[in-house]
Write a protein that holds these residues in place. Structure first.
Motif, short mmCIF file in Angstrom:
data_model
loop_
_atom_site.label_atom_id
_atom_site.label_comp_id
_atom_site.label_asym_id
_atom_site.label_seq_id
_atom_site.Cartn_x
_atom_site.Cartn_y
_atom_site.Cartn_z
N UNK A 100 55.99 48.20 -31.19
CA UNK A 100 55.45 49.29 -31.01
C UNK A 100 53.77 49.27 -30.71
N UNK A 101 53.19 48.42 -31.69
CA UNK A 101 51.78 48.24 -31.49
C UNK A 101 51.37 47.13 -30.50
N UNK A 151 57.62 38.87 -32.19
CA UNK A 151 58.50 40.06 -32.40
C UNK A 151 59.85 39.90 -32.09
N UNK A 152 60.40 39.02 -31.05
CA UNK A 152 61.37 38.77 -30.50
C UNK A 152 61.97 37.62 -31.71
N UNK A 200 46.75 50.99 -24.22
CA UNK A 200 47.08 52.23 -25.31
C UNK A 200 47.06 51.87 -26.36
N UNK A 201 46.79 52.73 -27.50
CA UNK A 201 46.70 52.15 -28.86
C UNK A 201 48.22 52.11 -29.32
N UNK A 219 59.51 52.69 -30.38
CA UNK A 219 59.54 51.46 -31.61
C UNK A 219 58.90 52.00 -32.83
N UNK A 220 57.71 52.53 -32.72
CA UNK A 220 56.99 52.99 -34.06
C UNK A 220 57.67 53.79 -34.70
#
Length: 475
Positions: free
Chosen positions: A302-303, A313-314, A397-398, A404-405
């Motif tokens: 997400x971030x 992350x994977x 983007x933030x 996902x977040x």
């Protein structure tokens, strides 16, 4: 009628699963291109709706197909499910609109994993099933290790038409293998006993097992945990490759390598690491650990806005794959053998519902946050395998991946709920006042434990008399 080659074994099931998902893995790169060309506006939303319809149809049809396979045997339904699941493949280049329509409608038969798990249960002893289910699950991951990379390479060198042709030939090979080599696994005695038995609407009702959820607190906690944790995972599966292509600007080659690396790590996690964790920290703690990895993975997706974040992350995502085998084992330990169909049916119903809701929810959130697939870079002729994106994103983007977040937040709630699940129960967690109804439901073995489940409770009868469970799992 041709009886197949040899005795029914886990090897037959492994080959069927490998060929089916290898064929679909080849289409990873062409699928992204055709999806964008067909739906240039609101690509994520349309992808979510297509996959959502497919998932809901699978949820609705799984109980009926499972009940019929208990009567007519596994082999014929393996043929039906593989045929209709792979039927849309040649339509990709013939007519994209018919292709996506066929994908949606194929959900009514896209329950190959259900029949495969029942097949495995037919041919294994109870103490062997945990390993056998893990092998089938690992085979699914293995089929995706190389196929996306091969498909991307063929697409770059020879065009998408050749990729679709190869995928179609692999699917035909799978169908021929079932026709010529796969023997029937359901014991003839069981087929003779059930032949001609009526299939009631109650057996075919996908909501029937879910109505039992509130009857026991333990089952309720497990089902809430499964729903809150699998909902974002189902949505992630439907849109993640598009996300890597659009937001992170991964090339087709990089996406293929990414899938292969995560697939290899998932195989290791679901075999070696899962076994060690179950023996050392216990069933419930393994579930909690898997949920913790899933929270970290989704938050990172997400971030994350850099390629290295996606790779890290994977790796975490591969570790989170231990969650559902551990949940299945927890459910299996909580019920007697004659209640397994009931409790696993509840878990299956929840997961099937998520397979319909998750993709649609992710597509809607991408649409609400105005994340669209505006451009797709053409496949490069030199086909470089570069872990960095072809073109860095022009805007940061933030929160690059809002769904996902949000999914990470739902898994946090699932983690809190799972804390209250008792690790061991003295008595079966499902008790129904109407024993006749319970017996009937348990006999409709439409749901097998998830891969990795370990049915330790000794069965009161032999394996030949104990009908296998059947579990729906959609990827």
């Amino acid at each position: 009628m041709w009886k197949g080659i040899g005795r029914p074994s886990v090897s037959h099931a492994v080959v069927v699963i490998f060929l089916e998902f290898f064929a679909w893995g080849l289409l990873t790169t062409p699928m992204l291109t055709v999806l964008h060309e067909t739906f240039p506006q609101h690509t994520f939303l349309m992808n979510g709706l297509i996959q959502g319809v497919k998932g809901l149809l699978s949820f609705m049809s799984a109980p009926l197909i499972g009940a019929l396979s208990d009567v007519w045997g596994r082999r014929s339904f393996l043929l039906v499910t593989v045929f209709f699941t792979c039927a849309p493949i040649p339509l990709m280049r013939l007519s994209p609109w018919w292709y996506f329509a066929a994908i949606s409608m194929s959900g009514a038969f896209s329950v190959t994993f259900s029949v495969i798990f029942a097949y495995v249960a037919d041919v294994t002893e109870e103490h062997e099933r945990s390993t056998a289910y893990g092998l089938v699950s690992a085979t699914f991951a293995a089929s995706l290790v190389t196929s996306p990379a091969i498909g991307a390479y063929l697409s770059a060198c020879y065009g998408d038409n050749l990729v679709v042709l190869v995928a179609t030939l692999v699917a035909l090979a799978d169908i021929c293998f079932i026709l010529l080599a796969v023997p029937e696994s359901l014991p003839e005695k069981m087929r003779l006993n059930t032949w001609g038995a009526p299939i009631s609407w109650e057996q075919a009702d996908p909501f029937q097992s879910m109505r039992k959820v509130g009857k026991d607190p333990t089952v309720l906690l497990i089902c809430i945990t499964v729903f809150l944790s699998y909902l974002p995972e189902a949505g992630q599966y439907s849109s993640f490759f598009l996300y890597l292509r659009q937001v992170i600007n991964f090339s087709s080659a990089t996406i293929a390598v990414f899938i292969g690396v995560v697939g290899i790590l998932s195989i290791i996690a679901q075999t070696l690491i899962l076994t060690v964790l179950m023996r050392t920290i216990g069933n419930k703690n393994t579930v909690l650990l898997g949920l913790g990895f899933q929270i970290l993975q989704l938050a990172w997706y997400g971030f994350g806005s850099e390629p290295w974040m996606m790779w890290a992350a994977g790796a975490v995502a591969a570790m989170s794959s231990i969650t559902f085998p551990a949940v299945s084992a927890l459910v299996s330990h909580s019920a007697d053998p004659d209640k397994q169909g009931l409790v696993q049916g509840m878990i299956t119903g929840i997961r099937g519902l998520c397979n319909g809701l998750g993709p649609a929810l992710y597509g809607l959130i991408f649409y609400m946050f105005n994340v669209e697939l505006n451009t797709i870079d053409p496949i490069q002729g030199e086909y470089p395998i570069d872990p960095m994106p072809l073109n860095p994103p022009t805007e940061k983007s933030l929160i690059p991946g809002p769904p996902f977040l949000l999914g990470s937040c739902t898994v946090v709630v699932a983690f809190l709920v799972a804390l209250f699940i008792p690790e061991h129960t003295e008595t079966p967690v499902v008790a129904c006042a109407d024993s006749k109804e319970t017996s009937m439901l348990a006999g409709v073995h439409i749901n097998t434990p998830l891969p990795g489940s370990d049915e330790d409770t000794p069965a009161p009868t032999s394996d030949e008399d104990f009908e296998p469970l059947l579990q729906d799992s959609v990827v």
